[in-house]
Scaffold this active site. Structure first.
Site, PDB file in Angstrom:
ATOM      1  N   HIS A 220       0.781  -1.228   0.000  1.00  0.00           N
ATOM      2  CA  HIS A 220       0.000   0.000   0.000  1.00  0.00           C
ATOM      3  C   HIS A 220       0.808   1.270   0.000  1.00  0.00           C
ATOM      4  O   HIS A 220       0.359   2.294  -0.505  1.00  0.00           O
ATOM      5  CB  HIS A 220      -1.072  -0.057   1.086  1.00  0.00           C
ATOM      6  CG  HIS A 220      -2.255  -0.706   0.483  1.00  0.00           C
ATOM      7  ND1 HIS A 220      -2.283  -2.071   0.290  1.00  0.00           N
ATOM      8  CD2 HIS A 220      -3.328  -0.186  -0.129  1.00  0.00           C
ATOM      9  CE1 HIS A 220      -3.380  -2.349  -0.369  1.00  0.00           C
ATOM     10  NE2 HIS A 220      -4.034  -1.232  -0.637  1.00  0.00           N
ATOM     11  N   ARG A 327     -10.840   3.062  -3.160  1.00  0.00           N
ATOM     12  CA  ARG A 327     -10.536   2.261  -1.966  1.00  0.00           C
ATOM     13  C   ARG A 327     -11.028   3.006  -0.730  1.00  0.00           C
ATOM     14  O   ARG A 327     -10.305   3.817  -0.162  1.00  0.00           O
ATOM     15  CB  ARG A 327      -9.029   2.021  -1.874  1.00  0.00           C
ATOM     16  CG  ARG A 327      -8.444   1.135  -2.973  1.00  0.00           C
ATOM     17  CD  ARG A 327      -6.928   0.957  -2.757  1.00  0.00           C
ATOM     18  NE  ARG A 327      -6.375  -0.130  -3.520  1.00  0.00           N
ATOM     19  CZ  ARG A 327      -5.679   0.015  -4.654  1.00  0.00           C
ATOM     20  NH1 ARG A 327      -5.485   1.208  -5.166  1.00  0.00           N
ATOM     21  NH2 ARG A 327      -5.182  -1.035  -5.274  1.00  0.00           N
ATOM     22  N   ARG A 363     -15.654   0.792  -3.745  1.00  0.00           N
ATOM     23  CA  ARG A 363     -15.417  -0.530  -3.163  1.00  0.00           C
ATOM     24  C   ARG A 363     -15.692  -0.454  -1.671  1.00  0.00           C
ATOM     25  O   ARG A 363     -15.199   0.441  -0.983  1.00  0.00           O
ATOM     26  CB  ARG A 363     -13.973  -0.975  -3.393  1.00  0.00           C
ATOM     27  CG  ARG A 363     -13.729  -2.347  -2.778  1.00  0.00           C
ATOM     28  CD  ARG A 363     -12.365  -2.884  -3.072  1.00  0.00           C
ATOM     29  NE  ARG A 363     -11.337  -2.206  -2.290  1.00  0.00           N
ATOM     30  CZ  ARG A 363     -10.046  -2.471  -2.393  1.00  0.00           C
ATOM     31  NH1 ARG A 363      -9.637  -3.370  -3.274  1.00  0.00           N
ATOM     32  NH2 ARG A 363      -9.170  -1.840  -1.657  1.00  0.00           N
ATOM     33  N   GLU A 462     -10.212 -11.717  -6.622  1.00  0.00           N
ATOM     34  CA  GLU A 462      -8.847 -11.624  -6.109  1.00  0.00           C
ATOM     35  C   GLU A 462      -8.488 -12.817  -5.225  1.00  0.00           C
ATOM     36  O   GLU A 462      -7.395 -12.896  -4.696  1.00  0.00           O
ATOM     37  CB  GLU A 462      -8.621 -10.299  -5.376  1.00  0.00           C
ATOM     38  CG  GLU A 462      -9.626  -9.973  -4.300  1.00  0.00           C
ATOM     39  CD  GLU A 462      -9.409  -8.588  -3.686  1.00  0.00           C
ATOM     40  OE1 GLU A 462      -8.391  -7.946  -3.972  1.00  0.00           O
ATOM     41  OE2 GLU A 462     -10.274  -8.162  -2.897  1.00  0.00           O
ATOM     42  N   ASN A 485      -3.278  -7.863  -7.443  1.00  0.00           N
ATOM     43  CA  ASN A 485      -2.336  -7.771  -6.316  1.00  0.00           C
ATOM     44  C   ASN A 485      -2.610  -8.901  -5.318  1.00  0.00           C
ATOM     45  O   ASN A 485      -1.701  -9.593  -4.866  1.00  0.00           O
ATOM     46  CB  ASN A 485      -2.480  -6.429  -5.585  1.00  0.00           C
ATOM     47  CG  ASN A 485      -2.327  -5.250  -6.509  1.00  0.00           C
ATOM     48  OD1 ASN A 485      -1.770  -5.389  -7.597  1.00  0.00           O
ATOM     49  ND2 ASN A 485      -2.819  -4.098  -6.111  1.00  0.00           N
ATOM     50  N   ASP A 486      -3.886  -9.057  -4.985  1.00  0.00           N
ATOM     51  CA  ASP A 486      -4.224 -10.123  -4.048  1.00  0.00           C
ATOM     52  C   ASP A 486      -4.306 -11.483  -4.731  1.00  0.00           C
ATOM     53  O   ASP A 486      -3.972 -12.502  -4.126  1.00  0.00           O
ATOM     54  CB  ASP A 486      -5.534  -9.804  -3.328  1.00  0.00           C
ATOM     55  CG  ASP A 486      -5.302  -8.843  -2.173  1.00  0.00           C
ATOM     56  OD1 ASP A 486      -4.406  -9.130  -1.361  1.00  0.00           O
ATOM     57  OD2 ASP A 486      -5.968  -7.801  -2.121  1.00  0.00           O
ATOM     58  N   ARG A 496       2.055 -10.244  -0.043  1.00  0.00           N
ATOM     59  CA  ARG A 496       2.281  -9.114  -0.950  1.00  0.00           C
ATOM     60  C   ARG A 496       3.201  -8.045  -0.373  1.00  0.00           C
ATOM     61  O   ARG A 496       3.658  -7.165  -1.093  1.00  0.00           O
ATOM     62  CB  ARG A 496       0.946  -8.508  -1.405  1.00  0.00           C
ATOM     63  CG  ARG A 496       0.178  -7.799  -0.335  1.00  0.00           C
ATOM     64  CD  ARG A 496      -1.227  -7.458  -0.799  1.00  0.00           C
ATOM     65  NE  ARG A 496      -1.327  -6.133  -1.386  1.00  0.00           N
ATOM     66  CZ  ARG A 496      -2.447  -5.621  -1.883  1.00  0.00           C
ATOM     67  NH1 ARG A 496      -3.554  -6.345  -1.908  1.00  0.00           N
ATOM     68  NH2 ARG A 496      -2.491  -4.418  -2.369  1.00  0.00           N
ATOM     69  N   CYS A 533      -8.011  -4.251 -12.049  1.00  0.00           N
ATOM     70  CA  CYS A 533      -7.656  -3.042 -11.293  1.00  0.00           C
ATOM     71  C   CYS A 533      -6.410  -3.246 -10.430  1.00  0.00           C
ATOM     72  O   CYS A 533      -6.050  -2.379  -9.649  1.00  0.00           O
ATOM     73  CB  CYS A 533      -8.825  -2.576 -10.447  1.00  0.00           C
ATOM     74  SG  CYS A 533      -9.311  -3.753  -9.178  1.00  0.00           S
TER      75      CYS A 533
HETATM   76  C1  PEP Z   1      -5.841  -5.914  -5.795  1.00  0.00           C
HETATM   77  O1  PEP Z   1      -5.811  -6.716  -4.853  1.00  0.00           O
HETATM   78  O2  PEP Z   1      -5.282  -6.103  -6.900  1.00  0.00           O
HETATM   79  C2  PEP Z   1      -6.561  -4.641  -5.648  1.00  0.00           C
HETATM   80  C3  PEP Z   1      -6.731  -3.835  -6.665  1.00  0.00           C
HETATM   81  O3  PEP Z   1      -6.994  -4.304  -4.415  1.00  0.00           O
HETATM   82  P1  PEP Z   1      -6.029  -3.803  -3.255  1.00  0.00           P
HETATM   83  O4  PEP Z   1      -4.683  -3.526  -3.872  1.00  0.00           O
HETATM   84  O5  PEP Z   1      -6.664  -2.584  -2.670  1.00  0.00           O
HETATM   85  O6  PEP Z   1      -6.004  -4.949  -2.307  1.00  0.00           O
HETATM   86 MG    MG Z   2      -7.066  -6.528  -3.180  1.00  0.00          MG
END
Ligand code: PEP
Ligand code: MG
Length: 613
Positions: A220, A327, A363, A462, A485-486, A496, A533
């Site tokens: 993040h 977010r 979201r 995800e 990402n997840d 991550r 995303c």
């Molecule tokens: C992801 O997990 O790819 C995502 C876009 O959500 P976040 O990065 O907020 O977990």
């Molecule tokens: Mg995510």
């Protein structure tokens, strides 16, 4: 973890001498430290080291007469730190494993070896209490060998020593647990880690750039830095050993490196790279009002991911066709209670009105995992990413979730609002959310408040289970958005936030590409929209591959939109599909990378360097 794994400090093997605390005082030659390019851009400025008690205290030599006082300060600090740990321990009723760990820390704080070492430094070396604690801990942890194949047990013991030293230093210095102070001059913030609250606070502070020892491109801190267009290098292992507050530092977020104590020539070079990066980015921005199409004319929709309401304007300034991911968890951080429905409604309404008539995907809060929020008392879990996070937390606190849903429903009166749920793993979770959304709609109607007639309810894909069952989820969700990402974290079993495992966490791993293909196919068959995303959407080399896998909507940090638009404009759908077909046949990440490099490397070189060269 059982207590037997957590003995008091008793290192197994002596190794090389630890670095001396004072060895860093003298002026150092330029040092280049490699990290991960977290956010593009280049900045030069004075460092501000924050949050790191190990480097933040003043090293004082004491007189013989002061020895009793310093020893007394240490005694008080030990009992304060023990008290703080006991207090945490008492709140962990039932959490057996965590309590055992804390009890082991408590034992370690009373460990005779540690105390002997500290006392020796105060009595013999005449070091102040902070210096004595830090240097004793350094010496002890230095006895644990660290090589690339050091086993997990030793790494953990080293970490335990560091943790205990950190608690003692905080007790001695009165340092708060978190802290970006008010910056009195534009600075490069250097820290072991930055919380979302810290990075969000940078909107108000003249931060030139930031550097963290931990983190990856999808953690993040990186996401926030890119959103705020602040150059960042993350995962710069060991950087705190080289940088002190006030040192001149170059942060090169294009190359992923930091230069401490740069020479005049290095500063001149960095300044010129910064200018070329800005000029190149400005040139790409001129096309912001043109639609994104492939070279053969297929429309691809590019939207923005935002974390803070102020970014909505920034998104439009970069040519976003809407907000593909807002977010909302950033509304919940850094405060004692969750935001009220009214507060949230005002924020959502402002974003929706700024972006209207373009769509906004709100979201629902994704809290837990690496996204800590102080307004929730989250249980301490051994694997928070696999724990009470996102929709699981929302369903366990229906009153908090309903307040958010009502605020979102009311915001729909002002534009095109779509609601999206994070971390869905099973069909019944989506059904439970729908029941709550219906209730929220009913509440809003009951009060006679305005809302849109239809509000789409979508889900993030995800968690691998959701990707695998995408053909069934098309009946539950009005749209999909793939959070790579997840998805990478869960499909490849790689934390991550882990710097050391970042090399394994590739969104172009063949398994991830197969999952993307599965989801794209299911969405097309079920006739629902699907977007990506996750951070891979902003990768100029990967974007054509995503298009080739059948994706027609990408959502990313606003600053990346112009370059992704340029990249897509240079390829045809046939080319993208050929690339995707070859990628799906690859066995390894390296295979996919090599193929992308061969097919697109030259074509997109200027976009990847960030300076147009
Ligand atoms: C992801 O997990 O790819 C995502 C876009 O959500 P976040 O990065 O907020 O977990
Ligand atoms: Mg995510």
């Amino acid at each position: 973890m059982s207590e037997s794994h957590k003995p008091p400090i008793s290192p197994r093997a002596p190794t090389h001498p630890p670095p001396s605390s004072s060895s860093i005082d003298a002026a150092l030659p330029p040092t280049i430290i490699k990290g991960i390019a977290g956010s593009p851009g280049v900045a030069v400025g004075p460092a501000l080291v924050v949050g790191d008690v190990h480097n933040a205290y003043i090293r004082r030599r004491i007189h013989t007469a002061q020895i009793p006082d310093e020893l007394a300060r240490i005694k008080v600090a030990v009992s304060k730190a023990q008290e703080a740990l006991r207090e945490v321990n008492s709140r962990l009723a039932g959490a057996h494993d965590q309590r055992q760990i804390l009890e082991a820390y408590l034992m370690m704080m009373a460990d005779p070896l540690l105390h002997e070492q500290i006392e020796k430094r105060v009595r013999d070396d005449k070091l102040c209490a902070e210096w004595a604690v830090a240097s004793a801990a350094e010496e002890i942890s230095g006895r644990f060998p660290t090589t690339s194949d050091t086993d997990a047990y030793i790494r953990e013991r080293k970490h335990d020593v560091e943790f205990v030293a950190d608690r003692l230093l905080r007790a001695l210095t009165g340092a708060p647990d978190r802290l970006i102070p008010k910056l009195d001059q534009p600075s490069i913030v250097v820290a072991r880690d930055l919380s979302p609250a810290d990075t969000a606070g940078m909107v108000r502070e003249p931060a030139l750039g930031f550097v963290t020892e931990v983190g990856t491109r999808t953690s993040h801190t990186s996401i926030m830095a890119r959103a705020l267009e602040i150059p960042a290098v993350v995962g710069a292992d060991g950087v705190l050993g080289y940088v002190r507050t006030g040192d001149t530092v170059i942060v090169d977020g294009l190359r992923g490196e930091i230069t401490v104590h740069p020479t005049e020539t290095q500063i001149a070079d960095a300044t010129s790279r910064a200018a070329r990066h800005l000029a190149f980015a400005k040139g790409l921005l001129e096309k912001r009002d043109l639609p994104c199409t492939t070279a053969c004319g297929t429309r691809i929709s590019l939207k923005a991911n935002v974390e803070l309401p102020a970014e909505a304007t920034l998104a439009l300034a970069h040519g976003a066709e809407g907000i593909g991911l807002y977010r909302t968890e950033f509304l919940y951080i850094d405060r004692a209670t969750p935001p009220t429905e009214e507060e949230q409604y005002e924020v959502y309404r402002a974003i929706v009105q700024t972006v209207a008539p373009r769509p906004v995907v709100l979201r629902t809060f994704d809290i837990g995992g690496d996204k800590f929020a102080s307004s929730f008392q989250l249980p301490a879990e051994m694997n928070p990413a696999l724990g009470l996070r996102a929709v699981r937390l929302a369903l366990s606190r229906p009153e908090v979730f309903l307040a958010q849903l009502r605020a979102m429903v009311r915001a729909s009166a002002h534009g095109d609002v779509r609601i999206m749920v994070p971390m869905i793993a099973s069909v019944d979770e989506m059904r439970q959310v729908r029941v709550l959304l219906d209730k929220a709609i009913h509440d809003v109607d009951f009060k006679g408040q305005q809302r849109a007639e239809k509000i789409a309810l979508g889900m993030m894909i995800e968690v691998p289970s959701a990707a695998v069952m995408a053909d069934m989820f098309v009946r539950e969700a009005d749209f999909f958005s793939i959070g790579t990402n997840d998805l990478v974290q869960y499909a490849l079993a790689v934390d991550r936030t882990s710097r050391s495992l970042a090399y394994l966490a590739s969104p172009i791993h063949p398994s991830i590409l197969r999952l993307l293909k599965t989801v794209a196919k299911a969405a097309a068959a079920g006739n629902i929209p699907v977007a990506v995303c996750g951070a891979v959407a902003s990768d100029v080399l990967a974007a054509p591959l995503l298009v080739g896998l059948g994706l027609r909507e990408l959502s990313m940090e606003a600053a990346a939109i112009p370059e992704v638009k340029a990249a897509i404009g240079r390829v045809t759908i046939a080319q993208c599909e050929a690339i995707a077909a070859r990628a799906l046949e690859a066995e390894t990440v390296e295979g996919v990378e090599a193929m992308l490099e061969k097919e697109l490397g030259v074509l997109l070189h200027d976009l990847r360097s960030g300076t147009g060269e």
